[in-house]
Scaffold this motif. Sequence first.
Motif, PDB file in Angstrom:
ATOM      1  N   VAL B 235     -44.050  -8.543  21.992  1.00 17.27           N
ATOM      2  CA  VAL B 235     -42.951  -7.736  22.512  1.00 17.27           C
ATOM      3  C   VAL B 235     -41.666  -8.544  22.528  1.00 17.27           C
ATOM      4  O   VAL B 235     -40.615  -8.087  22.083  1.00 17.27           O
ATOM      5  N   VAL B 236     -41.779  -9.765  23.025  1.00 18.52           N
ATOM      6  CA  VAL B 236     -40.594 -10.603  23.112  1.00 18.52           C
ATOM      7  C   VAL B 236     -40.022 -10.849  21.725  1.00 18.52           C
ATOM      8  O   VAL B 236     -38.817 -10.763  21.495  1.00 18.52           O
ATOM      9  N   ARG B 237     -40.937 -11.141  20.783  1.00 15.79           N
ATOM     10  CA  ARG B 237     -40.461 -11.433  19.440  1.00 15.79           C
ATOM     11  C   ARG B 237     -39.737 -10.217  18.849  1.00 15.79           C
ATOM     12  O   ARG B 237     -38.671 -10.340  18.263  1.00 15.79           O
ATOM     13  N   HIS B 238     -40.316  -9.067  19.065  1.00 16.72           N
ATOM     14  CA  HIS B 238     -39.673  -7.846  18.576  1.00 16.72           C
ATOM     15  C   HIS B 238     -38.298  -7.673  19.179  1.00 16.72           C
ATOM     16  O   HIS B 238     -37.324  -7.404  18.501  1.00 16.72           O
ATOM     17  N   LEU B 239     -38.267  -7.844  20.500  1.00 20.60           N
ATOM     18  CA  LEU B 239     -37.009  -7.608  21.188  1.00 20.60           C
ATOM     19  C   LEU B 239     -35.932  -8.568  20.713  1.00 20.60           C
ATOM     20  O   LEU B 239     -34.770  -8.198  20.543  1.00 20.60           O
ATOM     21  N   LEU B 240     -36.355  -9.813  20.515  1.00 18.06           N
ATOM     22  CA  LEU B 240     -35.378 -10.804  20.068  1.00 18.06           C
ATOM     23  C   LEU B 240     -34.769 -10.371  18.742  1.00 18.06           C
ATOM     24  O   LEU B 240     -33.576 -10.550  18.513  1.00 18.06           O
ATOM     25  N   TYR B 241     -35.609  -9.795  17.900  1.00 20.12           N
ATOM     26  CA  TYR B 241     -35.072  -9.330  16.630  1.00 20.12           C
ATOM     27  C   TYR B 241     -34.175  -8.123  16.838  1.00 20.12           C
ATOM     28  O   TYR B 241     -33.071  -8.045  16.306  1.00 20.12           O
ATOM     29  N   VAL B 242     -34.659  -7.227  17.653  1.00 21.87           N
ATOM     30  CA  VAL B 242     -33.900  -5.997  17.885  1.00 21.87           C
ATOM     31  C   VAL B 242     -32.514  -6.326  18.422  1.00 21.87           C
ATOM     32  O   VAL B 242     -31.527  -5.680  18.118  1.00 21.87           O
ATOM     33  N   ARG B 243     -32.460  -7.398  19.206  1.00 25.33           N
ATOM     34  CA  ARG B 243     -31.176  -7.776  19.792  1.00 25.33           C
ATOM     35  C   ARG B 243     -30.128  -8.033  18.709  1.00 25.33           C
ATOM     36  O   ARG B 243     -28.953  -7.725  18.879  1.00 25.33           O
ATOM     37  N   THR B 244     -30.595  -8.595  17.581  1.00 28.11           N
ATOM     38  CA  THR B 244     -29.629  -8.893  16.528  1.00 28.11           C
ATOM     39  C   THR B 244     -29.090  -7.620  15.887  1.00 28.11           C
ATOM     40  O   THR B 244     -28.074  -7.634  15.223  1.00 28.11           O
ATOM     41  N   LEU B 245     -29.803  -6.517  16.099  1.00 28.86           N
ATOM     42  CA  LEU B 245     -29.365  -5.257  15.515  1.00 28.86           C
ATOM     43  C   LEU B 245     -28.428  -4.472  16.418  1.00 28.86           C
ATOM     44  O   LEU B 245     -27.898  -3.448  16.033  1.00 28.86           O
ATOM     45  N   ALA B 246     -28.256  -4.992  17.663  1.00 28.29           N
ATOM     46  CA  ALA B 246     -27.579  -4.190  18.684  1.00 28.29           C
ATOM     47  C   ALA B 246     -26.225  -3.689  18.190  1.00 28.29           C
ATOM     48  O   ALA B 246     -25.510  -4.379  17.476  1.00 28.29           O
ATOM     49  N   LYS B 247     -25.943  -2.469  18.559  1.00 30.09           N
ATOM     50  CA  LYS B 247     -24.748  -1.804  18.032  1.00 30.09           C
ATOM     51  C   LYS B 247     -23.499  -2.095  18.837  1.00 30.09           C
ATOM     52  O   LYS B 247     -22.400  -2.003  18.334  1.00 30.09           O
ATOM     53  N   CYS B 248     -23.669  -2.330  20.124  1.00 28.98           N
ATOM     54  CA  CYS B 248     -22.499  -2.567  20.961  1.00 28.98           C
ATOM     55  C   CYS B 248     -22.904  -3.479  22.114  1.00 28.98           C
ATOM     56  O   CYS B 248     -24.091  -3.662  22.374  1.00 28.98           O
ATOM     57  N   PRO B 249     -21.940  -4.085  22.777  1.00 31.15           N
ATOM     58  CA  PRO B 249     -22.273  -5.019  23.862  1.00 31.15           C
ATOM     59  C   PRO B 249     -23.193  -4.398  24.897  1.00 31.15           C
ATOM     60  O   PRO B 249     -24.122  -5.039  25.379  1.00 31.15           O
ATOM     61  N   ALA B 250     -22.911  -3.144  25.223  1.00 27.48           N
ATOM     62  CA  ALA B 250     -23.715  -2.509  26.266  1.00 27.48           C
ATOM     63  C   ALA B 250     -25.176  -2.497  25.860  1.00 27.48           C
ATOM     64  O   ALA B 250     -26.066  -2.770  26.664  1.00 27.48           O
ATOM     65  N   GLN B 251     -25.390  -2.188  24.573  1.00 32.63           N
ATOM     66  CA  GLN B 251     -26.779  -2.153  24.126  1.00 32.63           C
ATOM     67  C   GLN B 251     -27.379  -3.551  24.107  1.00 32.63           C
ATOM     68  O   GLN B 251     -28.530  -3.750  24.486  1.00 32.63           O
ATOM     69  N   GLU B 252     -26.570  -4.484  23.714  1.00 34.18           N
ATOM     70  CA  GLU B 252     -27.095  -5.847  23.683  1.00 34.18           C
ATOM     71  C   GLU B 252     -27.469  -6.292  25.088  1.00 34.18           C
ATOM     72  O   GLU B 252     -28.502  -6.923  25.308  1.00 34.18           O
ATOM     73  N   VAL B 253     -26.618  -5.943  26.042  1.00 38.36           N
ATOM     74  CA  VAL B 253     -26.930  -6.298  27.423  1.00 38.36           C
ATOM     75  C   VAL B 253     -28.256  -5.671  27.818  1.00 38.36           C
ATOM     76  O   VAL B 253     -29.119  -6.320  28.407  1.00 38.36           O
ATOM     77  N   GLU B 254     -28.423  -4.436  27.446  1.00 41.68           N
ATOM     78  CA  GLU B 254     -29.647  -3.756  27.822  1.00 41.68           C
ATOM     79  C   GLU B 254     -30.852  -4.462  27.203  1.00 41.68           C
ATOM     80  O   GLU B 254     -31.865  -4.692  27.867  1.00 41.68           O
ATOM     81  N   ILE B 255     -30.715  -4.794  25.918  1.00 44.40           N
ATOM     82  CA  ILE B 255     -31.832  -5.468  25.254  1.00 44.40           C
ATOM     83  C   ILE B 255     -32.086  -6.818  25.897  1.00 44.40           C
ATOM     84  O   ILE B 255     -33.227  -7.197  26.147  1.00 44.40           O
ATOM     85  N   LEU B 256     -31.007  -7.509  26.223  1.00 45.94           N
ATOM     86  CA  LEU B 256     -31.175  -8.818  26.843  1.00 45.94           C
ATOM     87  C   LEU B 256     -31.913  -8.696  28.165  1.00 45.94           C
ATOM     88  O   LEU B 256     -32.770  -9.506  28.493  1.00 45.94           O
ATOM     89  N   LEU B 257     -31.556  -7.669  28.903  1.00 46.29           N
ATOM     90  CA  LEU B 257     -32.248  -7.461  30.177  1.00 46.29           C
ATOM     91  C   LEU B 257     -33.736  -7.309  29.935  1.00 46.29           C
ATOM     92  O   LEU B 257     -34.567  -7.873  30.648  1.00 46.29           O
ATOM     93  N   HIS B 258     -34.053  -6.541  28.867  1.00 46.64           N
ATOM     94  CA  HIS B 258     -35.470  -6.352  28.545  1.00 46.64           C
ATOM     95  C   HIS B 258     -36.108  -7.664  28.123  1.00 46.64           C
ATOM     96  O   HIS B 258     -37.228  -7.971  28.519  1.00 46.64           O
ATOM     97  N   ILE B 259     -35.381  -8.397  27.312  1.00 38.75           N
ATOM     98  CA  ILE B 259     -35.954  -9.658  26.816  1.00 38.75           C
ATOM     99  C   ILE B 259     -36.267 -10.582  27.975  1.00 38.75           C
ATOM    100  O   ILE B 259     -37.349 -11.145  28.068  1.00 38.75           O
TER     101      ILE B 259
END
Lengths: 413, 853
Positions: B235-259
């Motif tokens: 899960v972590v590995r997936h999320l870390l990758y997904v983070r690089t795809l983030a479309k906007c800061p808000a989404q990145e923040v959200e992904i980071l929170l998940h990570i």
Amino acid sequence: MATDVGELASKLDAHLVLPLLEFAASRGTHAKADVDAARVEILKKTHMCDYLADVSGVSVDAATREEVLKTHETLRAAASKAAEFASDGAAIKAMRRDKGENAKIAEASHGITSADVEALYTFAKFEYECGEYASASEHLGAVQLLSADSARCESALWGKFSADILLQNWAAALDDMNRLRDALETNASSSAYVKMKQRAWLLHYALYVFFNHPNGRNSIVDVMFQERYMQAVQQESPHLLQYLAVAIVANRKRRNMIKDLVKIIQSDSYRDPALEFILALFVDYDFKKATEKLKQCDDMIEKDFFLIGTKEAFDENARAYFIENYCRVNKRIDIGALASTLEMSASAVEASIVTLIRQNKLNARIDAEAGVAHVRVETKSINEQIIEKTKALLSKTNALTQAVLANTQAQAF
Amino acid sequence: QSSKFWGADSDSSEEVSDDFSDSSADSSSSSSDSEESFQGASKYLQDDSSDSSEDDRRVIQSAKERRHTELKATVSNVLNHLSSNDWPELVKSFEKLIKHIDKHYAMPEQVSNSVKRALMQVSETVDSAYADKEHRQNLSTSFSKALSALRQRVAKYMKTVSLDTNLTLSSGGDSETDDSTCDSIAKKSEVEVDKKDKNYLLYADKKDVTYEMIDEKLQDITASRGKKSTDRHEVVRHLLYVRTLAKCPAQEVEILLHIISAQFDMSNSMASCMSVATWRNCVVNVLRLLTLLKGNSHIALIEQGEPAVRVDKDTILNGGHVELAGSLCAFVERLDDEYNKSLQNIDPHTQEYMSRLQDECFLLILIDEVIGYYKDLQNAESQVKISLRLLSHIHCKTVLLYEAMRRFAFERLDTKHNHKQVIIDATQEPQISNMDSYYAADGFCFPKGKLHEVVSHLTERVYTIGDQRSKVRAILYDTFHKSVCGDYDTAREQLLMSHLQQSINHMDVDTQVLFNRCMAQIGLNAFQDGAFGTSKACLSDLLASGKARELLAQGISPGRHSVERNLEQEKLERRRQMPFHTHVNVDLLESVFLVSSILTDTHDLFIKNRQPRTSNRSFVRFIEGFERQTFNGPPEGLRDTLMCATKHLIEGNWMAASDYITNMDCWSMLPTSEERRDYVLKLIVSELKREALRTYVFQRAAYYESLCLNTLSAMFGMSVDAIQTTIHKLLAAGLAGSCDPPTTSFAVHLTEPTALHLAVTIFSEKLTVFLDANERSLGVHVETEASPQHDDEESYMKQRSARQSRDDEREDVSKLRNMRFPNVSHSTATCMNVGGDSRKGSNKRYPFTGRSL
């Protein structure tokens, strides 16, 4: 002492520093030029133009003087109604302790409103700054009676306190001090830290009273040994401890406080000759060091504005304590040698030993021929010691029983 | 009526019979080989089966393939039944499908998309059929039963495999192609196919990934959180990758929170700690999160309660106000906890521990930055919490250490800045390196200012905005820090001013430990200052109990104490342990305490007419124990050496005693400079002489008519003046005797007490103690008993509080007068009981509480 004036001055009103500086100048402990410069510095903060001109030797330009006079006039005009009332002795006497009541009476009988009181306060402050302490004191007294604002009352009280000090009206000053102390304690709005600072200030002001009022040397001990004030001393201004030490030594009646003083000194890292003398004499019983420190103390007292009045009493008592403690641990005392270490005459030493013997503090006989005092050491027998120890037990137990009975009775009802 | 009844039933009976015939047929077919039942359905299969009948070898080769077809057949069977709404049959075939999946796939998610789609379809149809009440009422009992059973089964199953199904449906187009390829390349290894399938988002072209896709992926991951079957690392590995795809800061923040949450999830129990690599990575993530939050003020983290309803995609993409649930404060605290935990778990004598210690500076940087963040938000509570965390790290550092750390951090940041190197090298993920460049570029730096400034700044902030407990902790940290830095006077003053001694036993254990550490440190300081009496007073309670290690949370003392504790307590205890590098050396403490005791209390042993002073019972006990030994060999160990020294001291041989004491190697651990250490040792020796003299006077002087000071001076290597002063002091303290200045001699007038005298003296002393205890218990009694019965409670309370405050004042004054420290030690006597036997202690103290009246 150079630092001491500075340390004291940091917690004194500008006007109160002037006598200190004058004293320093007269004693020659500081270069006159320095003292004068300091005085000019201080006077510039006040409105005392003539005095300033006097000291600095430069006449202040007329405009400034004129302006001061003008302000004085306008303020006087504004406060005339209240000032009139303030100088009316009978009216002031009619005032009571209750502030709200006072304001009403003043308004009803003399038409004085709170604005008038405020004007009077401003005027009195200006008067004080101009050096008209007498009328300032009178007016501030009236303000303090009439104003409903407690903060205003407090600052009026501070003003009146220093005015009375400068007038050398010690009885009034002592009264002011006590009222100010009450005011500080009852002021709920200031924080503990601020209160501590204020207490330190108060103690500095009060030094004038302590060492000039006939009963001052008692009250310095009483005030300073209050936990709150002791805290202020230890935290804010440990240099006040020497005044306390000298006052205690100089005041025979307070000899039982020496023990407490010793504890305070030991817990504090601040040291000066007076404190070291006490430590050497009462803790270490190091008589050599004590003599050395005694000399330093004499020097110090000579040069101190406040302590100089206590010089004789201090000298006498410090030496008496010295002799007493010396006799306590030694059994054969060479009066001549002791006299020479203390720089006293042999007969004076002999006299004080005789006093000790008369007061039953010492069991000794003086061999006048050889100039030696023989102390008889007597040890209490163990029986006596035990009796002494157990003596208190009975009374304590009785007291305890009473307390228990009272308690059970209280519960029964 | 009956006919109607029958008539109504006739329909269903038809159905039932239908059903029966069907099921019988089905059962017969299913009882035979499943392959056979679908021979018509799949040509492929047919070939396969015919192949199998012809050639065994080929069958073995295509086992995987066959399994695949088998699955496919089952799926189509399921779909058939589904389309005909044949619920009972569907139940059977569905079960079969699940069995098949369970049997051949380790993870249900690994099945091909077509199967998933079928599963989804089943689930949807069943749900809709069940939801349609009319339809349900028209069904026969067996059908409706089957339907509800099926629904439950499906729901249950879908829950366990829900991860990717959503995704499959939403990206229908993609999956179709996927599916077909999957089918066509059935020969390919299954694993590869699965991976491709599952990570399809991860392999998709970056440009194709839309906001919604990421959002859904996130939701899937959220749903799978806490499930047994989820692979946390995956899960972590997936999320870390997904983070690089983030479309906007808000989404990145959200992904980071998940990570970050996912990374915290990776360790599965409270006892085990995060791996170092994960921890470092997590720090980087939190830093990144912080940067994002600082740079985008429209993103707000909601720490308590629910965040506002999610705004739609466009607003988020356009930078509208977004609220997300999460707490930096919690993250930092957790990271800090994990750090401490890992330090607890690593053997402190290894290189690993050292390298772990280096990480502390990153933690400091992070905490400092987060404090700044909360300061901007004016969130007092979190600010205090985090400030305390920072204090907990730096309070035990010396200036030297701190500066070294700052230099280290600067170097690391610098090299990184220049070469874009990987700062935190143990992270395996390639993504980390670009994170690092952010990290450096954002210019996080070490807390500014000198150590003193940092500490005083932090503590002041806590004093102004913190709650009671935080303030207490801040005071203790500050005190400890001052005392570590050698500012003994201020530290002592501060501790006394805080009046903590009176209330510390009502605090939590951690705070008590901190308090004990402060006392230990101040004791050490006092020793270095030559204040041996104070040092002894500070340390006596800590060491007398024999539980110094527990009291300081520095491990567990060997001996009986460890047996009494049960498992749960031990676990708690272990969690409380301080990291090794913050320890106060217990051996050093013990030697300091014993030496201080030797220097102040040895002569006490020989004061006639009374018992040895009870204040230092442990010391007396040690000596008695030493003397009881039949044979005393050369000293071994710390206590033995010191007892040996004491013995020599008692015999008047101060030289041997000082040799023993000054040659102890623990002095090298005194945290001061070389000169200071020499100074202290010199002080010890001179004090030792004095103590030898005192001991001698109390022991022997009574046998002499007079003692010549000059002789004494030669004996003890002191000047006559010094001897005189010492003796004067003794005389003033109550020793019966006198000096004779003309002959420089000294005499003690002691009469030897008889046994009866001694007994009576001891008895009277005990009586006094007894009476005091009574008095105290009465005082306690009055206070506690009378209050509820009082009529006018309020006035009583007023009275009482007034009395209390007066008492307090008196106590305070007395503290001021009583040299201050004895009081500290007195009150610590009760508060040191971290182990929980404070009750016992207080009972001992007031033996008659509650019974005397």
